[in-house]
Enzyme design. Structure first.
Site, short mmCIF file in Angstrom:
data_model
loop_
_atom_site.label_atom_id
_atom_site.label_comp_id
_atom_site.label_asym_id
_atom_site.label_seq_id
_atom_site.Cartn_x
_atom_site.Cartn_y
_atom_site.Cartn_z
N HIS A 130 0.84 -1.21 0.00
CA HIS A 130 0.00 0.00 0.00
C HIS A 130 0.87 1.25 0.00
O HIS A 130 2.05 1.21 0.33
CB HIS A 130 -0.92 0.02 1.23
CG HIS A 130 -0.18 0.29 2.51
ND1 HIS A 130 0.60 -0.67 3.14
CD2 HIS A 130 -0.09 1.41 3.27
CE1 HIS A 130 1.12 -0.14 4.23
NE2 HIS A 130 0.73 1.11 4.34
N GLN A 155 0.28 5.84 0.58
CA GLN A 155 -0.60 6.76 1.27
C GLN A 155 -0.65 8.12 0.57
O GLN A 155 0.29 8.52 -0.11
CB GLN A 155 -0.11 6.98 2.71
CG GLN A 155 -0.39 5.78 3.60
CD GLN A 155 0.42 5.84 4.90
OE1 GLN A 155 1.51 5.28 4.99
NE2 GLN A 155 -0.11 6.53 5.88
N HIS A 184 9.25 15.16 -9.63
CA HIS A 184 10.15 14.00 -9.57
C HIS A 184 9.75 13.11 -8.40
O HIS A 184 8.98 13.53 -7.54
CB HIS A 184 11.61 14.45 -9.42
CG HIS A 184 11.84 15.34 -8.24
ND1 HIS A 184 11.57 16.69 -8.28
CD2 HIS A 184 12.28 15.08 -6.99
CE1 HIS A 184 11.86 17.22 -7.10
NE2 HIS A 184 12.28 16.26 -6.29
N GLU A 229 22.27 14.12 11.91
CA GLU A 229 21.23 14.36 10.92
C GLU A 229 20.00 15.04 11.54
O GLU A 229 19.58 16.11 11.10
CB GLU A 229 20.82 13.03 10.26
CG GLU A 229 21.90 12.43 9.37
CD GLU A 229 22.98 11.66 10.13
OE1 GLU A 229 22.81 11.47 11.36
OE2 GLU A 229 23.98 11.25 9.52
ZN LIG Z 1 12.51 16.57 -4.33
#
Ligand SMILES: [Zn+2]
Ligand SMILES: [Zn+2]
Length: 243
Positions: A62, A64, A191, A211
Site C-alpha cells: 500500500h 498513502q 520528480h 542528521e
Molecule cells: Zn525533491
C-alpha cells in the site's frame, strides 16, 4: 490509503506486473484531479513507506496520500531554490541536474524514452534513487499516457534493483515531489525520491545526532559505488519477468 493489489504476499510494488503499477499510478492521478478543485487542497503528497524498519505495521502492499492545506517544507525549499536558480540562470534547476547526471552517467540506474532514474551526487541516504521525467512538467496530472506507462516501467526496474541490493529486502521511503495544486510554478519540475535506508546487510542508517540534531546528513559510502550495486542488482534480479 492506496491498496495497490488484492494479493497479500507480495514484498514490494515492483513485484507487481507493469500493468498493475500503471493502474495504481492512474488511481493517484485521478485522485489528484478530484482534490485539485477543493478549497482546502493546497498540496497532494503521495508517499510509500516500505519495511518494518520504517515503522510499517501493515504489510499488505500500500501507499498513502495526504492532502494538505500547506506545502511540505522540503518541497517549499525546492520551490524557493528552483525559483532562485531560474531567476539567476534562466533554466530549470532539475533539468540541469538531469542533464548533468546523464552526462556523468556513472550514477544512472535506468532510463527509457520518458524517465531517468539515478542516485544523485548529493544523496542523503545510502541507497537513494531519484526518478525524473525527461519532459519539464510540474504535476502528475500533466503526464501523457505514454509517460505514465514509462513511469510504471521505471518504478518496476528501479525499485526491484533497490529492494534486492542485499539478501534482506531494502526498507525505503518513496515520495512524489510535485508542484502545489494552487498557484503557478513554471520553474519547478516534478520528480520521485526514494530513500533506501540500509547501509549494509542488517545495518540501518539512522537519522541520528548529526542528521536529526544537526540537520546535516553524513554519507557513509560513495554514490557512484552504490549506484553500481543497484545496477548489478537490476541485472541479477530484474531483467527476467519484466512485464
Ligand atoms: Zn525533491
Ligand atoms: Zn525542468
Amino acid at each position: 490509503m492506496v491498496v495497490e493489489t488484492p494479493e497479500h504476499n507480495i514484498d514490494d510494488i515492483s513485484d507487481l506486473p507493469t500493468d498493475q503499477i500503471e493502474y495504481v499510478l492512474n488511481l493517484i492521478i485521478d485522485k489528484v484531479r478530484e482534490e485539485s478543485g477543493k478549497d482546502y487542497a493546497h498540496y497532494f503528497l503521495w508517499f510509500r513507506n516500505k519495511g518494518r524498519e520504517i515503522g510499517v505495521s501493515l504489510t499488505h502492499p500500500h501507499s498513502q496520500v495526504y492532502v494538505l492545506p500547506f506545502t511540505p517544507s522540503r518541497v517549499e525549499r525546492e520551490l524557493e531554490s528552483s525559483r532562485e536558480y531560474f531567476n539567476n540562470h534562466g533554466r530549470c534547476l532539475f533539468c540541469d541536474i538531469l542533464n548533468a547526471e546523464l552526462k556523468d552517467s556513472v550514477r544512472l540506474i535506468y532510463s527509457n524514452d520518458y524517465w531517468v532514474s539515478f542516485m544523485p551526487f548529493y544523496s542523503h541516504w545510502p541507497f537513494e534513487v531519484h526518478i525524473y521525467p525527461r519532459r519539464h512538467v510540474q504535476l502528475i496530472t500533466e503526464l501523457t499516457r505514454d509517460e505514465v506507462r514509462g513511469l510504471a516501467e521505471t518504478l518496476k526496474v528501479s525499485l526491484c534493483g533497490l529492494t534486492h541490493v542485499f539478501s534482506k529486502s531494502m526498507p525505503y521511503v518513496l515520495v512524489l515531489h510535485q508542484a502545489p495544486l494552487k498557484g503557478y510554478y513554471p520553474y519547478y519540475h516534478l520528480h520521485i525520491e526514494v530513500y533506501g535506508i540500509l547501509r549494509d546487510e542488517d545495518k540501518v542508517k539512522y537519522a541520528a545526532g548529526m542528521e536529526t540534531g544537526g540537520g546535516n546528513f553524513t554519507y557513509d559510502s560513495v554514490p557512484e559505488e552504490n549506484a553500481q550495486r543497484i545496477r548489478d542488482s537490476v541485472i541479477r534480479n530484474c531483467t527476467h519477468n519484466n512485464r
